[in-house]
Design a protein around this motif. Structure first.
Motif, PDB file in Angstrom:
ATOM      1  N   ARG A  46       1.567  -6.211   2.331  1.00 57.32           N
ATOM      2  CA  ARG A  46       2.175  -5.405   1.728  1.00 57.32           C
ATOM      3  C   ARG A  46       3.553  -5.287   1.420  1.00 57.32           C
ATOM      4  O   ARG A  46       4.002  -6.078   2.283  1.00 57.32           O
ATOM      5  CB  ARG A  46       2.609  -3.904   2.646  1.00 57.32           C
ATOM      6  CG  ARG A  46       2.814  -3.028   2.319  1.00 57.32           C
ATOM      7  CD  ARG A  46       2.803  -1.304   3.480  1.00 57.32           C
ATOM      8  NE  ARG A  46       0.966  -1.597   3.402  1.00 57.32           N
ATOM      9  CZ  ARG A  46       0.623  -0.842   2.313  1.00 57.32           C
ATOM     10  NH1 ARG A  46       0.698   0.138   1.328  1.00 57.32           N
ATOM     11  NH2 ARG A  46      -0.808  -0.183   3.227  1.00 57.32           N
ATOM     12  N   ALA A  49       9.208  -1.371   0.228  1.00 54.41           N
ATOM     13  CA  ALA A  49       9.680  -0.342  -0.632  1.00 54.41           C
ATOM     14  C   ALA A  49      11.428  -0.880  -1.328  1.00 54.41           C
ATOM     15  O   ALA A  49      11.737  -1.093  -0.126  1.00 54.41           O
ATOM     16  CB  ALA A  49       9.059   1.015  -0.137  1.00 54.41           C
ATOM     17  N   ASN A  74       2.614  -1.724  -8.155  1.00 50.21           N
ATOM     18  CA  ASN A  74       3.305  -0.915  -7.173  1.00 50.21           C
ATOM     19  C   ASN A  74       2.681   0.477  -7.578  1.00 50.21           C
ATOM     20  O   ASN A  74       3.127   1.752  -7.123  1.00 50.21           O
ATOM     21  CB  ASN A  74       4.130  -1.102  -8.474  1.00 50.21           C
ATOM     22  CG  ASN A  74       4.571  -0.605  -9.364  1.00 50.21           C
ATOM     23  OD1 ASN A  74       3.182  -0.069 -10.252  1.00 50.21           O
ATOM     24  ND2 ASN A  74       5.881  -0.517 -10.388  1.00 50.21           N
ATOM     25  N   THR A  76       0.805   3.122  -5.433  1.00 48.12           N
ATOM     26  CA  THR A  76      -0.188   2.491  -4.147  1.00 48.12           C
ATOM     27  C   THR A  76      -1.111   3.191  -3.690  1.00 48.12           C
ATOM     28  O   THR A  76      -2.485   3.179  -2.856  1.00 48.12           O
ATOM     29  CB  THR A  76       1.050   3.637  -3.281  1.00 48.12           C
ATOM     30  OG1 THR A  76       1.456   5.031  -3.790  1.00 48.12           O
ATOM     31  CG2 THR A  76       2.527   2.331  -3.301  1.00 48.12           C
ATOM     32  N   THR A  77      -1.804   4.098  -4.798  1.00 44.73           N
ATOM     33  CA  THR A  77      -3.289   4.439  -4.536  1.00 44.73           C
ATOM     34  C   THR A  77      -3.563   3.192  -4.645  1.00 44.73           C
ATOM     35  O   THR A  77      -5.018   3.314  -4.128  1.00 44.73           O
ATOM     36  CB  THR A  77      -3.785   5.440  -5.374  1.00 44.73           C
ATOM     37  OG1 THR A  77      -3.938   4.429  -6.877  1.00 44.73           O
ATOM     38  CG2 THR A  77      -2.663   6.270  -5.941  1.00 44.73           C
ATOM     39  N   SER A  79      -5.352   0.064  -3.016  1.00 41.19           N
ATOM     40  CA  SER A  79      -5.302  -1.003  -1.377  1.00 41.19           C
ATOM     41  C   SER A  79      -5.812  -2.532  -1.498  1.00 41.19           C
ATOM     42  O   SER A  79      -5.263  -3.259  -0.768  1.00 41.19           O
ATOM     43  CB  SER A  79      -6.139   0.024  -0.606  1.00 41.19           C
ATOM     44  OG  SER A  79      -7.602  -0.326  -0.991  1.00 41.19           O
ATOM     45  N   ASN A 110       8.056   2.892  -4.080  1.00 39.62           N
ATOM     46  CA  ASN A 110       6.725   3.782  -2.406  1.00 39.62           C
ATOM     47  C   ASN A 110       6.096   2.120  -1.702  1.00 39.62           C
ATOM     48  O   ASN A 110       5.452   2.060  -1.189  1.00 39.62           O
ATOM     49  CB  ASN A 110       5.943   3.874  -2.978  1.00 39.62           C
ATOM     50  CG  ASN A 110       7.000   5.684  -3.512  1.00 39.62           C
ATOM     51  OD1 ASN A 110       7.499   6.529  -2.994  1.00 39.62           O
ATOM     52  ND2 ASN A 110       6.156   6.295  -4.402  1.00 39.62           N
ATOM     53  N   GLY A 111       6.797   0.323  -2.326  1.00 40.36           N
ATOM     54  CA  GLY A 111       5.971  -0.611  -2.242  1.00 40.36           C
ATOM     55  C   GLY A 111       5.029  -0.620  -2.907  1.00 40.36           C
ATOM     56  O   GLY A 111       4.939  -0.184  -3.891  1.00 40.36           O
ATOM     57  N   GLY A 112       4.274  -1.700  -2.340  1.00 40.33           N
ATOM     58  CA  GLY A 112       3.200  -2.160  -3.576  1.00 40.33           C
ATOM     59  C   GLY A 112       1.693  -3.197  -2.518  1.00 40.33           C
ATOM     60  O   GLY A 112       2.581  -3.626  -2.082  1.00 40.33           O
TER      61      GLY A 112
END
Length: 463
Positions: A46, A49, A74, A76-77, A79, A110-112
């Motif tokens: 992970r 963000a 990037n 986030t949907t 996984s 939002n992270g990645g």
């Protein structure tokens, strides 16, 4: 009410299973060591963000068959992004074919996720998420070689801006320069080199972990900062580690890399050639009054166990300074006061050159510029009377004319500093036409464009 032990064990097992399914969290500016033989399940990491762009770098630590694949997103949907998710916008595949290292720059508001598609051959790799681009260090810098030594500098860091005298104090700087304190802690570089004939080193990925973990097994030598001569402020480019390498073989080509702590990429390869066994000029370095001198000089070898001259073995301070033109004047005065020993190219190169810049024709027909060498007889007096005559005949690598021109431009006219003209007598005491074309006022366009390159060629002495 107490739960049955069997139910507690089931809950604990379920929680452990859920925890195992969570991607490993990467931490900003922290290098993570991973092996494809022991990847998490799923094989994802992970990315934190950030409202600012982040750089995600993956570096292989050994040669690979390229069946291991790496994906960054990037979105986030996703996984566990894979080949079918690549859209070249939010999700990309990292291409590690160029040197075994690749970087993806993107916004991760939002992270990645970084995912690994395991290949047929296990390989160790490193991951770094950074707020700055993990660029490759610059080339290491070759000072000079003898038959069995090399003086090598790391890429520069922490540049020191010059301090100009200001009103009302125009005190001239002393001839022996006083260096500022080096940065603390400094950037640590490690040097890696091996004979170029050993192809194993050239086949490794251009990464610090590959060089660090497998270079010695592939016949290379690693020299950390602890094995160096210490930090040296050679010029305004900044501080450099300097290594005096002994035990080399005469007339041998070597390949050279450098890498710095905390960075995944290594420098590109540089190359150098040691002199023949008959070459007997010693190296001179670490002179506070001539900080750019780091090459072989026609002097008697230092006594005792010392293998190179430094300020401790050079008698006196052989120069004075100038005011606003001190840097350019100092560089010029040092290269003419400390002539640099050179050596003619291999006997396979023939020439009918009448000037030092006429290209020679190599055996294969390629045009190869000759270095600006001038024979000097044994016992000839030195230009600098402080230095004793050299007992052997040698070839002097002439100063680059541009070094004189730089002092001429920088110094005020009333000092009367003049340089010879290229079309008349400059070629008798300078290397002409290498950096600049040699025409009046023309900058650039010379035969080589530089005084030396990363392949170990040195055409004139720029200091």
């Amino acid at each position: 009410m107490l739960l049955p032990l069997s139910l507690l064990a089931l809950i604990q097992s379920f929680l452990s299973f859920v925890d195992a399914q969570q991607p490993q969290q990467l931490v900003l500016e922290q290098v993570v060591d991973v092996s494809t033989a022991s990847l998490p399940n799923p094989p994802t990491f992970r990315i934190p963000a950030s409202s600012d762009p982040l750089f995600v770098t993956v570096a292989l630590c050994a040669s690979s068959d390229n069946t291991n694949r790496f994906f960054v997103t990037n979105d986030t949907t996703q996984s566990d992004p894979g080949p079918s998710d690549v859209d070249a916008v939010n999700t990309v595949e990292l291409d590690l074919s160029d040197g075994g290292v690749a970087t993806r720059s993107s916004l991760f508001n939002n992270g990645g996720v970084l995912s690994v598609l395991k290949g047929s051959t296990p390989v160790e790799f490193q991951v770094l998420v950074s707020a700055s681009n993990s660029t490759a260090p610059d080339y290491p810098f070759l000072g000079d070689t003898t038959s069995n030594q090399a003086l090598i500098f790391s890429p520069p860091f922490a540049p020191v801006p010059p301090v100009d005298p200001t009103f009302p104090n125009y005190t001239l700087p002393p001839a022996n320069l006083t260096f500022p304190s080096p940065p603390s802690p400094p950037i640590n570089y490690t040097l890696v080199f091996a004979p170029t004939s050993s192809k194993n080193l050239s086949s490794l990925p251009r990464t610090s972990c590959a060089l660090k973990s497998t270079a010695v097994a592939n016949g290379a030598t690693l020299l950390p900062p602890a094995a160096s001569e210490g930090l040296w402020l050679r010029d305004a480019d900044g501080w450099r580690w300097q290594w005096l390498v002994n035990g080399l073989n005469p007339r041998t080509n070597y390949t050279l890399f450098a890498f710095r702590d905390g960075e995944l990429r290594s420098s590109p390869p540089a190359y150098f050639l040691t002199k023949s066994a008959a070459f007997n000029c010693p190296l001179v370095h670490s002179l506070p009054f001539c900080p750019t001198v780091g090459y072989a000089v026609p002097l008697a070898a230092p006594g005792g166990i010392t293998t190179a001259h430094t300020a401790a073995t050079i008698p006196g301070t052989p120069l004075v300074t100038c005011a606003d033109c001190q840097d350019a004047y100092r560089r010029w005065l040092c290269v003419v006061s400390f002539p640099r020993c050179g050596e003619s190219p291999n006997a396979t190169i023939t020439t009918t050159a009448t000037t030092s810049t006429t290209p020679a024709v190599a055996g294969g027909g390629a045009q190869v510029p000759l270095p600006a060498l001038q024979p000097v007889k044994a016992g000839a007096p030195q230009r600098n009377p402080v230095l004793p005559p050299f007992a052997s005949a040698y070839e002097a690598l002439l100063p680059c004319l541009e070094t004189c021109n730089a002092a001429d431009r920088a110094c005020p006219n009333f000092l009367g500093f003049k340089c010879p003209l290229p079309r008349f007598t400059a070629g008798e005491s300078y290397g002409v036409g290498y950096i600049d074309a040699g025409g009046g006022g023309v900058v650039g366009g010379g035969v080589t464009g530089v005084a030396q390159d990363v392949f170990g060629n040195v055409w004139c002495n720029r200091g």
